[in-house]
Design a protein around this motif. Structure first.
Motif, short mmCIF file in Angstrom:
data_model
loop_
_atom_site.label_atom_id
_atom_site.label_comp_id
_atom_site.label_asym_id
_atom_site.label_seq_id
_atom_site.Cartn_x
_atom_site.Cartn_y
_atom_site.Cartn_z
N ALA B 157 29.27 28.04 51.77
CA ALA B 157 30.00 29.30 52.54
C ALA B 157 31.35 28.78 52.98
O ALA B 157 32.23 29.49 52.84
N LEU B 158 31.51 27.54 53.47
CA LEU B 158 32.75 26.94 53.98
C LEU B 158 33.72 26.91 52.38
O LEU B 158 34.88 27.25 52.67
N MET B 159 33.17 26.53 51.39
CA MET B 159 34.03 26.64 50.11
C MET B 159 34.46 28.04 49.69
O MET B 159 35.75 28.19 49.48
N LEU B 160 33.50 28.87 50.15
CA LEU B 160 34.29 30.41 49.71
C LEU B 160 35.24 30.59 50.78
O LEU B 160 36.11 31.23 50.26
N LEU B 161 35.02 30.46 51.80
CA LEU B 161 35.88 30.71 52.91
C LEU B 161 37.36 30.18 52.66
O LEU B 161 38.34 30.68 52.64
N PHE B 162 37.31 28.76 52.25
CA PHE B 162 38.32 28.26 51.53
C PHE B 162 39.16 28.92 50.50
O PHE B 162 40.32 29.04 50.35
N VAL B 163 38.40 29.30 49.71
CA VAL B 163 38.74 30.10 48.31
C VAL B 163 39.42 31.24 48.95
O VAL B 163 40.47 31.68 48.06
N LEU B 164 38.76 31.93 49.77
CA LEU B 164 39.30 33.18 50.09
C LEU B 164 40.80 33.14 50.93
O LEU B 164 41.38 34.18 50.96
N VAL B 165 40.99 31.87 51.40
CA VAL B 165 42.20 31.86 52.23
C VAL B 165 43.25 31.98 51.04
O VAL B 165 44.41 32.82 51.26
N TYR B 166 43.04 31.38 49.94
CA TYR B 166 43.98 31.65 48.72
C TYR B 166 44.10 32.94 48.03
O TYR B 166 44.97 33.28 47.72
N VAL B 167 42.95 33.43 47.97
CA VAL B 167 42.85 34.90 47.45
C VAL B 167 43.70 35.79 48.53
O VAL B 167 44.57 36.47 47.86
N ALA B 168 43.48 35.72 49.85
CA ALA B 168 44.51 36.39 50.70
C ALA B 168 45.95 36.12 50.38
O ALA B 168 46.76 37.00 50.60
N LEU B 169 46.19 34.79 50.73
CA LEU B 169 47.63 34.50 50.48
C LEU B 169 48.26 34.99 49.36
O LEU B 169 49.44 35.50 49.15
N THR B 170 47.63 34.91 48.16
CA THR B 170 48.03 35.17 46.82
C THR B 170 48.17 36.99 46.69
O THR B 170 48.97 37.53 46.33
N LEU B 171 47.40 37.55 47.44
CA LEU B 171 47.16 38.98 47.63
C LEU B 171 48.51 39.41 48.29
O LEU B 171 49.22 40.27 47.91
N PHE B 172 48.77 38.75 49.29
CA PHE B 172 49.95 38.95 49.93
C PHE B 172 51.25 38.78 49.30
O PHE B 172 52.30 39.54 49.22
N CYS B 173 51.20 37.63 48.28
CA CYS B 173 52.31 37.47 47.55
C CYS B 173 52.39 38.40 46.51
O CYS B 173 53.58 38.78 45.91
N SER B 174 51.51 39.06 45.79
CA SER B 174 51.36 40.07 44.89
C SER B 174 51.94 41.32 45.40
O SER B 174 52.30 41.86 44.78
N THR B 175 51.86 41.56 46.70
CA THR B 175 52.15 42.57 47.48
C THR B 175 53.83 42.58 47.67
O THR B 175 54.29 43.81 47.28
N VAL B 176 54.28 41.48 48.10
CA VAL B 176 55.87 41.48 48.38
C VAL B 176 56.32 41.48 47.06
O VAL B 176 57.65 41.78 47.14
N THR B 177 56.06 40.92 45.94
CA THR B 177 56.85 40.69 44.75
C THR B 177 56.35 41.89 43.79
O THR B 177 55.32 42.47 43.90
N LYS B 178 57.22 42.02 42.74
CA LYS B 178 56.84 43.20 41.71
C LYS B 178 56.17 42.73 40.42
O LYS B 178 56.02 43.39 39.56
N SER B 179 56.49 41.32 40.34
CA SER B 179 55.78 40.75 39.18
C SER B 179 54.70 39.71 39.23
O SER B 179 54.73 38.93 40.34
N GLN B 180 53.95 39.62 38.30
CA GLN B 180 52.78 38.73 38.61
C GLN B 180 53.10 37.35 38.43
O GLN B 180 52.53 36.45 39.32
N VAL B 181 54.27 37.07 37.66
CA VAL B 181 54.70 35.54 37.79
C VAL B 181 55.25 35.24 39.18
O VAL B 181 55.16 34.14 39.49
N GLY B 182 56.26 36.05 39.69
CA GLY B 182 56.83 35.78 41.02
C GLY B 182 55.63 35.52 41.99
O GLY B 182 55.75 34.77 42.89
N ALA B 183 54.63 36.69 41.79
CA ALA B 183 53.56 36.31 42.89
C ALA B 183 53.00 35.02 42.76
O ALA B 183 52.53 34.33 43.66
N GLY B 184 52.68 34.58 41.57
CA GLY B 184 51.86 33.48 41.20
C GLY B 184 52.64 32.08 41.72
O GLY B 184 52.37 31.22 42.43
N GLY B 185 54.01 32.27 41.46
CA GLY B 185 55.01 31.05 41.72
C GLY B 185 55.06 31.12 43.09
O GLY B 185 55.15 29.98 44.09
N LEU B 186 55.07 32.27 44.01
CA LEU B 186 55.28 32.37 45.51
C LEU B 186 53.72 31.79 46.07
O LEU B 186 54.02 31.07 46.97
#
Lengths: 312, 253
Positions: B157-186
């Motif tokens: 469960a702790l491992m899942l929470l740890f991964v979800l932090v990065y899912v949420a942060l990457t989702l934020f990056c994917s929202t603020v940028t218009k390209s997936q490469v940009g989102a991945g870099g950010l």
């Protein structure tokens, strides 16, 4: 049904919309005509809630655009973007079903509406194929189908037939024509023949401003040029040029231009021209294949207005 | 709520049809299985090397805890990599291709559009970690001994929470940028921003990486708890999602 008041949209120094005013009556098919970059798509994006205006106000189906009522408006409109995009892993049937779910249709309504729309746009046979393999024309047909799922009160079509072949273009325009009276359609295009074929009212936009807005016949009448065209059989080039010289001396003639075997005469006095022009041609010894009073085409009006770049 | 389930349904079908669920599950299950195997057979593999016997004598006999630490290391690393790769395009690509505009001109609120994506990814990772966890537990049982089931569940469960932090942060990056490469870099930049202070002893205790240490300590029978790291991780998830929604609500499509 659609009302736009002094709408402005600026992208830095670029004024995509510069005080646009627009009024579309309920149940009509409104042709939103303008050259590329005139602001047609920007207007539609604002009216469908996808972009925000810099200034000005707009109402669709009685609700203010961009306000908290945005979702209420979304229930009542249909939108076909210029290049409709889909989830490539879905089939058309699945996509229309998904859109039906978004609009809250019941399972039986979705099934019936999906079948009806696939038949309507001619995609019934491709209903189980993945959209990823569709041609641009098929996508545009599906785009039209998805815009109609909720039986919208207002339908926004952005260049709806730009990707279609002549047959597809005719079918879709006929379909749009059939929507007259059932819903209000705002159709943007830069193809004049499409507008002439299907639209009741026309708004011409240039450089972010509405240049003119009127019923098609009023617009053509308003910008009618008192012109006649006379065409002779081949081999009468010299005679037609000589006749043109004679006409230029007449007080009721404004200008005469000759191209190939055709003379185009713009007159000051239509009644005198109607009485004397044909007799004059016969007297000059021309053998005619055509004699007509020219009605201005929408293209003439469009070029004149867009060329002027301001209200007439 | 109805519209959320409509959006979630579409996201889950997409996870399935685009093989994202399968890929995440297979990768994490492979590492779930390999971890106890690696722990068990590493000394024997060492013996195959020249002078391997000498080296093998230096390695203490493997235990179930070695399997657990391998599991924790593998799943946390690959979980984060998968979180970045699977999330970086989810919003950026829809904006770029035009499907976001197509759907959001309909009565689909932008917040729901984002929330459905996060929940679908969360469920994908939950299912993948659950399968990987079951596989890891079973192989550890076969090769070593039974682990404490309750603690093993908490670790995952702790491992899942740890991964979800990065899912949420990457989702934020994917929202603020218009390209997936940009989102991945950010997103990768944000990962580094969290990783560098995470290695500092005092600061690291408050960051998501500590969740992994917490889980590992729990399996080792220690009673250490790192609640601040848990609250901060949850806070980061909420902040990233609210931030993404705030940005997305104002974006033009």
């Amino acid at each position: 049904m659609i009302e736009v008041e002094d709408l402005k949209k600026h992208y830095g120094p670029v004024r995509a919309l510069d005080g646009l005013n627009l009024n579309v009556e309920p149940g009509t098919v409104f042709g939103f005509l303008g050259p590329n970059g005139a602001g047609k798509t920007t207007t539609i994006r604002i009216l469908t809630g996808l972009a925000h205006p810099t200034a000005g106000r707009a109402w669709v189906a009685g609700a203010a655009v961009g306000a908290a009522a945005g979702r209420a408006v979304a229930h009542r409109i249909g939108h076909l973007p210029e290049e409709p995009a889909f989830y490539p892993w879905m089939t058309p049937r699945e996509f229309l079903d998904h859109v039906g779910r978004v609009f809250g249709l019941s399972a039986s309504e979705r099934a019936a509406r999906t079948k009806e729309l696939l038949d309507l746009v001619g995609l019934a046979e491709a209903s189980k194929r993945r959209i990823g393999g569709f041609s641009r024309g098929m996508r545009q047909r599906l785009g039209l189908a998805q815009a109609l799922v909720n039986r919208p009160e207002v339908l926004f079509l952005d260049e709806p037939v730009s990707a279609l072949d002549p047959v597809g273009r005719k079918e879709v325009l006929e379909l749009v024509g059939k929507l007259r009276g059932q819903c209000t359609v705002l159709m943007s295009t830069h193809i004049l023949a499409d507008v002439e074929r299907v639209c009741d009212t026309i708004g011409i936009i240039a450089r972010g401003k509405m240049v003119t807005e009127a019923k098609q016949e009023d617009l053509i009448a308003r910008y009618a040029v008192p012109a006649f065209e006379v065409e002779s059989v081949n081999g009468f080039g010299e005679r037609i040029n000589g006749w043109a010289e004679t006409l230029r001396k007449m007080s009721w003639v404004k200008t005469v231009t000759v191209a190939d075997q055709t003379a185009r005469i713009i007159v000051n006095d239509v009644e005198t021209a109607q009485r004397e022009l044909l007799a004059s041609a016969v007297q000059a010894g021309l053998v005619l294949t055509r004699y007509e009073m020219v009605k201005p085409s929408l293209e003439d009006v469009f070029l004149r207005l867009v060329g002027e770049g301001g209200p007439a | 709520m109805r519209i959320f389930f409509v959006a979630l349904r579409k996201e889950l079908i997409e996870q399935w049809r685009s093989y994202r669920l399968l890929i995440a599950a297979v990768i994490l299950v492979i590492f779930g299985l390999l971890s106890p195997l690696t722990a068990k057979y590493t000394p024997q593999l060492m013996r195959l090397l020249p002078s391997g016997d000498e080296i093998a004598k230096l390695i203490p006999p493997p235990t179930a805890m070695d399997a657990v630490s391998q599991y924790v290391k593998n799943l946390s690393q690959f979980g984060v990599i998968l979180a970045l790769l699977m999330t970086m395009g989810v919003v950026a690509q829809e904006k770029d291709k035009g499907t976001a505009a197509m759907m959001l001109a309909k009565p689909m609120p932008r917040g729901v559009f984002l929330a459905a994506k996060f929940v679908a990814l969360g469920l994908t990772f939950a299912a993948s970690i659950a399968i990987a966890g079951a596989a890891g537990y079973y192989y550890t049982l076969l090769l070593f001994e039974a682990l404490d089931v309750g603690r093993w569940l908490v670790l995952n469960a702790l491992m899942l929470l740890f991964v979800l932090v990065y899912v949420a942060l990457t989702l934020f990056c994917s929202t603020v940028t218009k390209s997936q490469v940009g989102a991945g870099g950010l997103a990768f930049g944000l990962l580094l921003v969290l990783a560098i202070p995470g290695s500092l002893p005092k600061v690291g205790e408050y960051l998501p990486g500590q969740l992994i240490n917490w889980g590992a300590a729990l399996m080792a029978g220690k009673a250490d708890a790192y609640w601040p790291a848990l609250w901060i991780s949850l806070g980061l998830i909420v902040a990233a999602l609210v931030g993404a929604w705030a940005v997305f609500a104002k974006q033009e499509l």
